[in-house]
Scaffold this motif. Structure first.
Motif, PDB file in Angstrom:
ATOM      1  N   LYS A  11       1.330  -5.099   2.351  1.00  0.00           N
ATOM      2  CA  LYS A  11      -0.042  -5.523   2.610  1.00  0.00           C
ATOM      3  C   LYS A  11      -0.049  -6.636   3.644  1.00  0.00           C
ATOM      4  CE  LYS A  11      -2.869  -4.754  -1.471  1.00  0.00           C
ATOM      5  NZ  LYS A  11      -3.530  -5.390  -2.618  1.00  0.00           N
ATOM      6  N   ALA A  58      -6.202   1.890   4.005  1.00  0.00           N
ATOM      7  CA  ALA A  58      -5.107   0.940   3.781  1.00  0.00           C
ATOM      8  C   ALA A  58      -4.639   0.354   5.106  1.00  0.00           C
ATOM      9  CB  ALA A  58      -3.946   1.642   3.087  1.00  0.00           C
ATOM     10  N   TYR A  84       0.859  -1.181   0.000  1.00  0.00           N
ATOM     11  CA  TYR A  84       0.000   0.000   0.000  1.00  0.00           C
ATOM     12  C   TYR A  84       0.892   1.226   0.000  1.00  0.00           C
ATOM     13  CZ  TYR A  84      -3.872  -2.959   1.585  1.00  0.00           C
ATOM     14  OH  TYR A  84      -4.834  -3.922   1.687  1.00  0.00           O
ATOM     15  N   ASP A 126      -3.642   0.702  -3.196  1.00  0.00           N
ATOM     16  CA  ASP A 126      -2.775  -0.277  -3.856  1.00  0.00           C
ATOM     17  C   ASP A 126      -2.642  -0.020  -5.352  1.00  0.00           C
ATOM     18  OD1 ASP A 126      -5.341  -0.927  -4.384  1.00  0.00           O
ATOM     19  OD2 ASP A 126      -5.178  -3.046  -3.832  1.00  0.00           O
TER      20      ASP A 126
END
Lengths: 415, 312
Positions: free
Chosen positions: A359, A409, A136, A330
């Protein structure tokens, strides 16, 4: 007798050397089997947060160390957050951040040497291709860039006026086409100062090191004045056409550009607002900072925080209208900053700084993924909520919509 | 893995040196001396390996063009190479007379009570962090030089020659200030070693004080040369201070010393932190480092040759 003593010495040295190698080998097996741990920095953080996992299960309190590195622009702000976060967690979480440069930060992150990266520009297209779906990236703080000039004849302290400049004129100065302060194009924008503008060569000051400031400055020029985009483009370092004429000069870092503008009469340069804010009085005595026209709404702006936030929000809105939704953490953010530059309203010359995180920390190969992910998550959440209210002088808090992208995120980071 | 190999090698090396020094002294010392060569050689090999992609892509044109356009992945190191030569030449031209006079003044003319004070002060300036020199050069020396030259220029020529205080001349003069103590220290050592008989002989033939100094300097010319080459090496390699004052102009072959330019070491210092964002910038910077090593080797080769000639 003499020979004996020599032999003893030789044997002693040999034994010591072998022992040293032995001790080193004994202590290293931790390092050998883990292919991801590439630096001693990760080692120390790893052990620190392994103990964190055990305590975290018994108490809900966080503890451990998070290590980040990258852009130097947000360094003072991240240090402030680090101090505040340490207090917030009762002194149990240490966030280390080294300002090594955006590029170095991205490559350290790629090698898993650090837990998160700070970068003034989003992942480069080739790094993004490598990391697509694994990371992210989201903005963490904003700033603005000012165009400062040293022209004693029209100094703010004497005339009470700042110069008006447009993207076109600034681009032409850095292209070497507008050569003197008394150029008709500058006069036309500044009727009140026109008769005071001296016929002296303009010295265009730029950064000599690669920097996010240069990237956002040149991106704005490229968006707002097409010939700049075609001839020069944008990036951390660009090929300044004015350098070919001998009227361009590079300073190292924001302090270097600030000092060069201060010490060079008839110069102009772009600096982070944070550095200008510290020396406002000095600039007013030698010149000042330019009002910049937003060519989309035709209004003139100074880099006040509200005006910069207005610009960022308007740019984000333009992105939403073009692509149908707000950017996701992303995706490739290079498209996003294209829309944020030269926005429909507000101060057009803003800069962002990004955090880049994994992530999924266990899939990325971190040995203590659960603890690490939790620490990163909590720190980032703190930065994007409470942290935005304690902004260091000269930096600009993110507009709500931008902070929200980061928060979405953060809640998805997997251990 | 590489670290383990390195450590094993170092262990083996230390043991063999220790053994040899005690058993066969001469061979032991030779192996010790070999270490310096090995280290320098491996550094050069490392630079060559890391710079291979750039050398393969750009070939010789990397060294014969002046260009720096990372966005288009176009690079040329000519301005950095020329800038290094110009700034070091300026530095040496200013520093050597200063260093020789400092050494002579300390050994000949200062009263012996204050000699050691001046000498240690001079030595101390060599220990100052280069960043301090850089800040001083950027904020004080550069503007002062520019103002002085511009005043002189407008008086003599009616034009101001210096456009900005950040330029190769500022870098050169700043380097001169930084390297003078190194050269002076070596020349002073040599001066102190002139035998009493030689000194007496010089005065016995009726030399004046000034002539005596000249003859003595010729007598210790190897020390003067040693100081010269040590200072030159320092000037070519200096990074932090030069990066702050050199003016960072990569794209134009600068021959006028009062224009902004760039040197090899400052180019590396300025561009390395973000080099990883581009495909070929890192190899290009390693090629620049390799160039600097080779330039250093050539200069030291010349130095050794001269010293050898003078000894025969």
């Amino acid at each position: 007798m003499n020979m004996d003593r020599k032999l003893v010495a030789v044997v002693a040295v040999a034994v010591l050397a072998v022992a040293a190698v032995g001790v080193w080998l004994m202590s290293s097996p931790q390092m050998a089997p883990s292919p991801t741990a590439t630096s001693s920095a990760t080692q120390t953080t790893a052990t620190a947060s392994q103990s964190a996992t055990s305590t975290a299960t018994s108490h809900p309190v966080l503890s451990g160390t998070v290590t980040g590195a990258g852009a130097t622009f947000p360094l003072p702000q991240i240090q402030r957050w680090s101090t505040l976060f340490r207090e917030y967690t009762g002194g149990k979480v240490v966030v280390n951040y080294q300002g090594v440069g955006s590029g170095a930060g991205q490559s350290k992150f790629l090698n898993r040497e650090i837990d998160f990266a700070g970068s003034d520009i989003p992942l480069t297209p080739q790094n993004y291709e490598k990391l697509k779906g694994l990371v992210y990236q989201f903005p963490e703080i904003a700033g603005s860039i000012v165009v400062a000039y040293n022209v004693p004849e029209i100094a703010y302290s004497k005339t009470g006026k700042y110069l008006n400049l447009t993207a076109e004129v600034i681009a032409k100065i850095y292209m070497g086409e507008v050569k003197q302060w008394c150029d008709p194009q500058i006069k036309a924008l500044n009727p009140a100062l026109a008769d005071k503008l001296p016929c002296r060569d303009i010295i265009a000051v730029h950064r000599s090191d690669g920097s996010g400031t240069t990237a956002y400055f040149t991106l704005w020029l490229a968006k707002a004045y097409k010939p700049w985009g075609d001839a020069v483009g944008w990036g951390l370092t660009v090929k300044w056409p004015v350098d070919q004429t001998g009227r361009g000069v590079g300073g190292q870092g924001n302090p270097g550009v600030a000092s060069a503008v201060e010490k060079t009469e008839y110069s102009v340069g772009y600096i982070e607002y944070a550095y200008y804010a510290l020396n406002k009085k000095k600039y007013d005595d030698i010149g000042g900072i330019a009002y910049i026209r937003n060519d989309n709404d035709g209004k003139w702006y100074l880099p006040l925080p509200e005006m910069v936030q207005m610009g960022l929000s308007a740019g984000l809105e333009r992105y939403r209208q073009k692509y149908g939704a707000y950017p996701k953490p992303d995706e490739d953010w290079n498209a996003v900053i294209q829309e944020l530059a030269n926005p429909p309203r507000g101060y057009p010359l803003s800069a962002l700084s990004f955090f880049i995180v994994w992530k999924d920390y266990s899939a990325a190969g971190y040995p203590d993924a659960a603890a690490k992910a939790q620490l990163v998550r909590e720190f980032m959440r703190y930065v994007l909520t409470t942290g935005q209210q304690s902004v260091v002088e000269g930096y600009i808090a993110l507009p709500q919509e931008l902070a929200q992208i980061g928060l979405s995120a953060v809640s998805q980071i997997k251990p | 893995m590489l670290g383990l190999l390195l450590l094993l090698f170092l262990g083996f090396y230390a043991v063999s040196v220790a053994a040899l020094i005690f058993l066969k002294f001469r061979w032991g010392m030779r192996v010790v001396g070999l270490a310096a060569v090995l280290i320098l050689g491996s550094i050069a090999v490392m630079f060559a390996v890391y710079s291979a992609p750039a050398l393969a892509r750009y070939g010789l044109s990397l060294f014969t063009t002046a260009d720096w356009d990372p966005g288009a992945e176009r690079y040329g190191l000519l301005s950095a190479i020329v800038g290094t030569l110009i700034s070091s030449a300026l530095a040496i031209a200013v520093a050597m007379p200063l260093a020789v006079s400092a050494a002579v003044a300390i050994n000949e003319f200062l009263p012996s009570q204050v000699r050691w004070v001046v000498a240690s002060l001079l030595d101390l300036t060599a220990a100052m962090p280069t960043v301090i020199y850089g800040l001083w050069g950027r904020d004080v020396l550069g503007p002062a030089l520019a103002a002085g030259l511009n005043a002189l220029g407008s008086w003599l020529l009616g034009a101001e020659p210096v456009r900005t205080p950040l330029n190769l001349l500022t870098a050169g003069v700043l380097l001169a200030v930084m390297i003078t103590p190194y050269a002076a220290a070596i020349i002073r050592e040599g001066y102190g070693l002139i035998p009493r008989q030689i000194e007496e002989a010089i005065y016995a033939v009726g030399a004046t004080r000034f002539e005596a100094v000249l003859i003595k300097l010729r007598y210790i010319k190897q020390y003067v040369a040693g100081g010269f080459f040590l200072a030159l090496g320092r000037a070519m390699g200096e990074t932090a201070a030069v990066a702050m004052v050199v003016g960072g102009n990569y794209v134009r072959l600068v021959l006028n010393p009062v224009d902004p330019g760039i040197t090899i070491s400052s180019l590396i210092a300025l561009q390395f932190p973000n080099a990883a964002n581009y495909l070929y910038m890192t190899p290009v910077l390693y090629a620049a480092a390799l160039t600097l090593v080779l330039m250093g080797l050539v200069i030291n080769g010349v130095a050794l040759y001269l010293l050898y000639r003078w000894q025969v």
